[in-house]
Design a protein around this motif. Structure first.
Motif, short mmCIF file in Angstrom:
data_model
loop_
_atom_site.label_atom_id
_atom_site.label_comp_id
_atom_site.label_asym_id
_atom_site.label_seq_id
_atom_site.Cartn_x
_atom_site.Cartn_y
_atom_site.Cartn_z
N ALA A 83 -31.32 -29.93 28.81
CA ALA A 83 -31.13 -28.94 27.75
C ALA A 83 -32.37 -28.08 27.58
O ALA A 83 -32.26 -26.88 27.29
N ALA A 84 -33.54 -28.66 27.77
CA ALA A 84 -34.78 -27.90 27.61
C ALA A 84 -34.86 -26.74 28.61
O ALA A 84 -35.46 -25.71 28.32
N THR A 85 -34.24 -26.90 29.78
CA THR A 85 -34.29 -25.84 30.78
C THR A 85 -33.49 -24.61 30.37
O THR A 85 -33.65 -23.54 30.95
N THR A 86 -32.61 -24.75 29.37
CA THR A 86 -31.79 -23.63 28.91
C THR A 86 -32.46 -22.85 27.78
O THR A 86 -31.91 -21.84 27.33
N GLY A 87 -33.60 -23.33 27.29
CA GLY A 87 -34.27 -22.69 26.17
C GLY A 87 -33.88 -23.24 24.82
O GLY A 87 -34.44 -22.83 23.81
N ALA A 142 -23.38 -23.36 23.86
CA ALA A 142 -22.90 -22.64 25.04
C ALA A 142 -23.95 -22.62 26.14
O ALA A 142 -23.63 -22.74 27.33
N ARG A 143 -25.21 -22.47 25.76
CA ARG A 143 -26.27 -22.48 26.77
C ARG A 143 -26.38 -23.85 27.42
O ARG A 143 -26.58 -23.96 28.64
N ARG A 211 -15.43 -27.59 36.30
CA ARG A 211 -16.88 -27.65 36.37
C ARG A 211 -17.39 -28.73 35.44
O ARG A 211 -16.92 -28.85 34.30
N ALA A 212 -18.37 -29.51 35.92
CA ALA A 212 -18.92 -30.61 35.13
C ALA A 212 -20.03 -30.09 34.22
O ALA A 212 -21.23 -30.16 34.54
N ALA A 213 -19.64 -29.57 33.06
CA ALA A 213 -20.60 -29.00 32.12
C ALA A 213 -21.31 -30.11 31.34
O ALA A 213 -20.74 -31.16 31.06
N LEU A 214 -22.56 -29.85 30.98
CA LEU A 214 -23.31 -30.78 30.15
C LEU A 214 -22.80 -30.68 28.71
O LEU A 214 -22.73 -29.60 28.14
N VAL A 215 -22.44 -31.83 28.13
CA VAL A 215 -21.87 -31.89 26.78
C VAL A 215 -22.67 -32.90 25.95
O VAL A 215 -22.83 -34.05 26.36
N ALA A 277 -21.00 -17.35 26.04
CA ALA A 277 -19.93 -17.69 26.98
C ALA A 277 -18.63 -17.05 26.49
O ALA A 277 -17.78 -17.72 25.90
N PRO A 278 -18.46 -15.75 26.72
CA PRO A 278 -17.29 -15.03 26.17
C PRO A 278 -15.96 -15.49 26.74
O PRO A 278 -14.92 -15.18 26.17
N ALA A 279 -15.98 -16.25 27.83
CA ALA A 279 -14.72 -16.67 28.46
C ALA A 279 -14.05 -17.84 27.75
O ALA A 279 -12.95 -18.24 28.14
N LEU A 280 -14.69 -18.39 26.72
CA LEU A 280 -14.08 -19.51 26.00
C LEU A 280 -12.70 -19.12 25.48
O LEU A 280 -12.56 -18.14 24.74
#
Length: 338
Positions: A83-87, A142-143, A211-215, A277-280
């Motif tokens: 998560a830290a890598t996303t800001g 979303a990030r 896609r295996a998103a981080l949750v 993430a506008p595609a939600l």
């Protein structure tokens, strides 16, 4: 929702020795138990060099636990690093050590996130601040979801709950908590076989996840830290306690962020999420999956009450709520696929 019972206060007698080994000359000058955790213990450590850290310690390996709870602090360390890598602001991981000869229990050392949890400060938050904070939280989630894992499911190998696709991983996750219910003799609100068959019945909807998103899966107000200067506006200071995290459907985050309600109805949260993430989308397939994840989370909360030995008003509330929640969401599934 009633508050859970207080922790029994397992002190971490090895804290000072661990800090000496990891951080060298820094000494603990004050140690305070932190409330709110229901599985791992957490202590605020104030050091002689002015730093404040959090030491989290898992129960001993022999302590009864759900299948997915094996190696939870390893999951938390992984979540915070990714998560830290996303800001997104999260605690900094200073050290993680699994249980072994030098550590009778798994432990994790983190930086302390200054502020107060949203849950603790909610009565002091003005409506305008709340709307802005929900938008900010949505954007942060979303990030985080932009991070892609190497496989689906829980990341710790000891749990054995990962797979190359989401249908297989979610099936394993659901079947594991049903097996845990049997192991701990927890009555279920619907027949085990019926619940176990949900991933087959709705497999075409689960397979829509590619896609295996981080949750985080536990980003409710108790795990969101807020801060402000004086009487100024509140700001998001950090997201904590990533121990329930997995890789899978990013929509599952909407279940964890509001476990008692329906976060997809929160227009501010969704606006913030869609700003990144506008595609939600919230089509029929998405709503089917949300209902499935709500069934899963309610079962986890119901079953974990036995090994964690909840009691009193909280245990009674959880028993009733979790049964009602499962049946409510099963009815939602029937209506969506009618």
């Amino acid at each position: 929702m009633p508050s859970p019972p207080p922790r029994s206060g397992r002190g971490d007698e090895l804290a000072a020795a661990r800090l000496r080994r990891v951080l060298g000359p820094a000494a603990v000058v004050r140690e305070t138990a932190l409330s709110g955790g229901l599985y791992n213990s957490a202590r605020l450590l104030e050091l002689s060099d002015g730093r404040r850290l959090v030491l989290k310690t898992a129960p001993a390996a022999s302590t009864p636990a759900l299948t997915h709870e094996r190696g939870l602090l390893g999951t938390e360390a992984l979540f915070h690093r990714l998560a830290a890598t996303t800001g997104v602001r999260v605690p900094t991981v200073l050290h993680h050590e699994p249980a072994g000869p030098c550590a009778p229990a798994e432990w994790l050392l983190l930086s302390y996130v200054d502020g107060t949890t949203w849950h603790a400060g909610r009565d002091r938050i003005a409506p305008a601040d709340r709307a802005a904070l929900r938008r900010r939280l949505g954007a942060c989630l979303a990030r985080i979801a932009a991070v892609t894992g190497p496989a689906y499911g829980y990341p710790q190998p000891a749990a054995g709950l990962s797979a190359p696709d989401w249908p297989a991983a979610f099936t394993a996750m659901l079947h594991a908590v049903l097996a845990d219910a049997h192991r701990f003799d927890v009555a279920l609100p619907a027949p085990t076989g019926f619940l176990a068959g949900l991933p087959v019945r709705f497999g075409h909807r689960i397979a829509e996840v590619r896609r295996a998103a981080l949750v985080h899966f536990d980003a409710w107000e108790g795990n969101v830290v807020l801060a402000r200067d004086g009487e100024g506006p509140w700001r998001l200071s950090g997201l904590i306690d990533g121990e329930r995290a997995f890789f899978g459907d990013p929509l599952a985050e909407l279940v964890g962020v509001d476990p008692l309600g329906a976060a997809e109805d929160d227009t501010d949260l969704l606006a913030g999420y869609r700003s990144v993430a506008p595609a939600l989308t919230l089509d029929t397939g998405a709503r089917v999956r949300l209902a499935l994840y709500r069934v899963y989370l309610a079962l986890v909360m119901r079953v974990e009450s036995v090994p964690r030995a909840y009691g009193g008003e909280f245990a009674a509330w959880l028993d009733t709520w979790s049964a009602d929640r499962v049946m409510e969401q099963l009815a939602v599934l029937d209506a969506l696929e009618a």
